[in-house]
Design an enzyme around this catalytic site. Structure first.
Site, PDB file in Angstrom:
ATOM      1  N   CYS A   1       7.040  -9.948  -6.660  1.00 52.89           N
ATOM      2  CA  CYS A   1       7.182  -8.539  -6.268  1.00 52.89           C
ATOM      3  C   CYS A   1       6.064  -8.155  -5.296  1.00 52.89           C
ATOM      4  O   CYS A   1       4.923  -8.564  -5.445  1.00 52.89           O
ATOM      5  CB  CYS A   1       7.113  -7.654  -7.520  1.00 52.89           C
ATOM      6  SG  CYS A   1       7.125  -5.873  -7.170  1.00 52.89           S
TER       7      CYS A   1
ATOM      8  N   GLU B   1       0.829  -1.211   0.000  1.00 55.21           N
ATOM      9  CA  GLU B   1       0.000   0.000   0.000  1.00 55.21           C
ATOM     10  C   GLU B   1       0.860   1.257   0.000  1.00 55.21           C
ATOM     11  O   GLU B   1       0.500   2.255  -0.629  1.00 55.21           O
ATOM     12  CB  GLU B   1      -0.973  -0.003   1.182  1.00 55.21           C
ATOM     13  CG  GLU B   1      -1.994  -1.147   1.163  1.00 55.21           C
ATOM     14  CD  GLU B   1      -2.790  -1.273  -0.138  1.00 55.21           C
ATOM     15  OE1 GLU B   1      -2.938  -0.278  -0.868  1.00 55.21           O
ATOM     16  OE2 GLU B   1      -3.253  -2.392  -0.425  1.00 55.21           O
TER      17      GLU B   1
ATOM     18  N   HIS C   1       0.199  -1.856  -9.947  1.00 54.19           N
ATOM     19  CA  HIS C   1       0.436  -3.283  -9.701  1.00 54.19           C
ATOM     20  C   HIS C   1       1.490  -3.806 -10.654  1.00 54.19           C
ATOM     21  O   HIS C   1       1.665  -3.304 -11.755  1.00 54.19           O
ATOM     22  CB  HIS C   1      -0.869  -4.075  -9.844  1.00 54.19           C
ATOM     23  CG  HIS C   1      -1.761  -3.895  -8.652  1.00 54.19           C
ATOM     24  ND1 HIS C   1      -3.125  -3.810  -8.746  1.00 54.19           N
ATOM     25  CD2 HIS C   1      -1.460  -3.772  -7.334  1.00 54.19           C
ATOM     26  CE1 HIS C   1      -3.627  -3.647  -7.523  1.00 54.19           C
ATOM     27  NE2 HIS C   1      -2.638  -3.602  -6.660  1.00 54.19           N
ATOM     28  N   CYS C   2       2.218  -4.824 -10.197  1.00 53.55           N
ATOM     29  CA  CYS C   2       3.348  -5.374 -10.951  1.00 53.55           C
ATOM     30  C   CYS C   2       2.993  -6.795 -11.402  1.00 53.55           C
ATOM     31  O   CYS C   2       2.423  -7.558 -10.631  1.00 53.55           O
ATOM     32  CB  CYS C   2       4.584  -5.384 -10.049  1.00 53.55           C
ATOM     33  SG  CYS C   2       6.044  -6.084 -10.837  1.00 53.55           S
TER      34      CYS C   2
HETATM   35 ZN    ZN Z   1      -2.663  -2.993  -4.784  1.00 48.10          ZN
HETATM   36 ZN    ZN Z   2       7.487  -5.074  -9.311  1.00 45.95          ZN
END
Ligand code: ZN
Ligand code: ZN
Length: 184
Positions: free
Chosen positions: A150, A135, A144-145
């Site tokens: 991650c 967060e 987002h990744c």
């Molecule tokens: Zn998130």
């Molecule tokens: Zn990432």
């Protein structure tokens, strides 16, 4: 400075563990960590949805943001043991708004007992740290990744949270450094 704010009764240990982890990581970005006194949960009772028996997450962010402004914090992270939701989602582990500089995480669904498992403090704390780092990443503008390991990977369920690590991948780290004006 990142201000960590316990909301109502939160397991004190988890607040301190989060502060310790974030406080060991974020100085890299020139940010220290402070824990505020716990704030009463009463202002958030209006966010309660009695049909869902959950609290609307975004209602927390305004109050937290105001508190952060008063304390001159760059970001504020609330921790609650209440169960949070957002429209269109069954539940949320946490929520952030970069414009408000505020985020909130819920420990409600982080305990192994919630899933019928045996209590496990270390796992509980690990999960809380991951949600906090996630967060805070959002507060500082990270999306987002796609990488499952991650910390910025989206957690659809606690399984996703357990798979990912507590740190930003190199790509997210570079973005974070850029957003916080660190390095080149
Ligand atoms: Zn998130
Ligand atoms: Zn990432």
């Amino acid at each position: 400075m990142i201000l960590i704010v316990p909301i109502g009764t939160v397991d004190g240990m988890v607040t301190e563990e989060i502060a310790k982890f974030v406080g060991s990581y974020y100085p890299h970005f020139g940010l220290t960590v402070e824990i505020s006194d716990a704030i009463p949960p009463e202002p958030f009772l209006k966010a309660y949805n009695s049909l869902r028996r959950q609290f609307l997450g975004r209602a927390f962010l305004i109050t937290l943001s105001e508190l952060g402004r008063m304390r001159n914090a760059r970001a504020v992270l609330g921790i609650t043991s209440l169960d949070l939701y957002e429209e269109g989602l069954n539940f949320i582990f946490g929520l952030a708004n970069s414009r408000l500089g505020a985020a909130v995480i819920s420990t409600f669904r982080l305990r192994p007992e919630f899933y019928g498992k045996l209590p496990n403090r270390r796992l509980f704390v690990e999960r809380a740290i991951k949600e906090a780092m996630h967060e805070l990443g959002h507060v500082f503008g990270l999306p987002h990744c796609p990488k499952g390991e991650c910390v910025m990977h989206f957690s659809n369920s606690i399984i996703d949270t357990d798979i990912k690590g507590p740190l930003y991948c190199p790509t997210c780290l570079r973005k974070l450094e850029k957003n916080l004006g660190v390095g080149r």
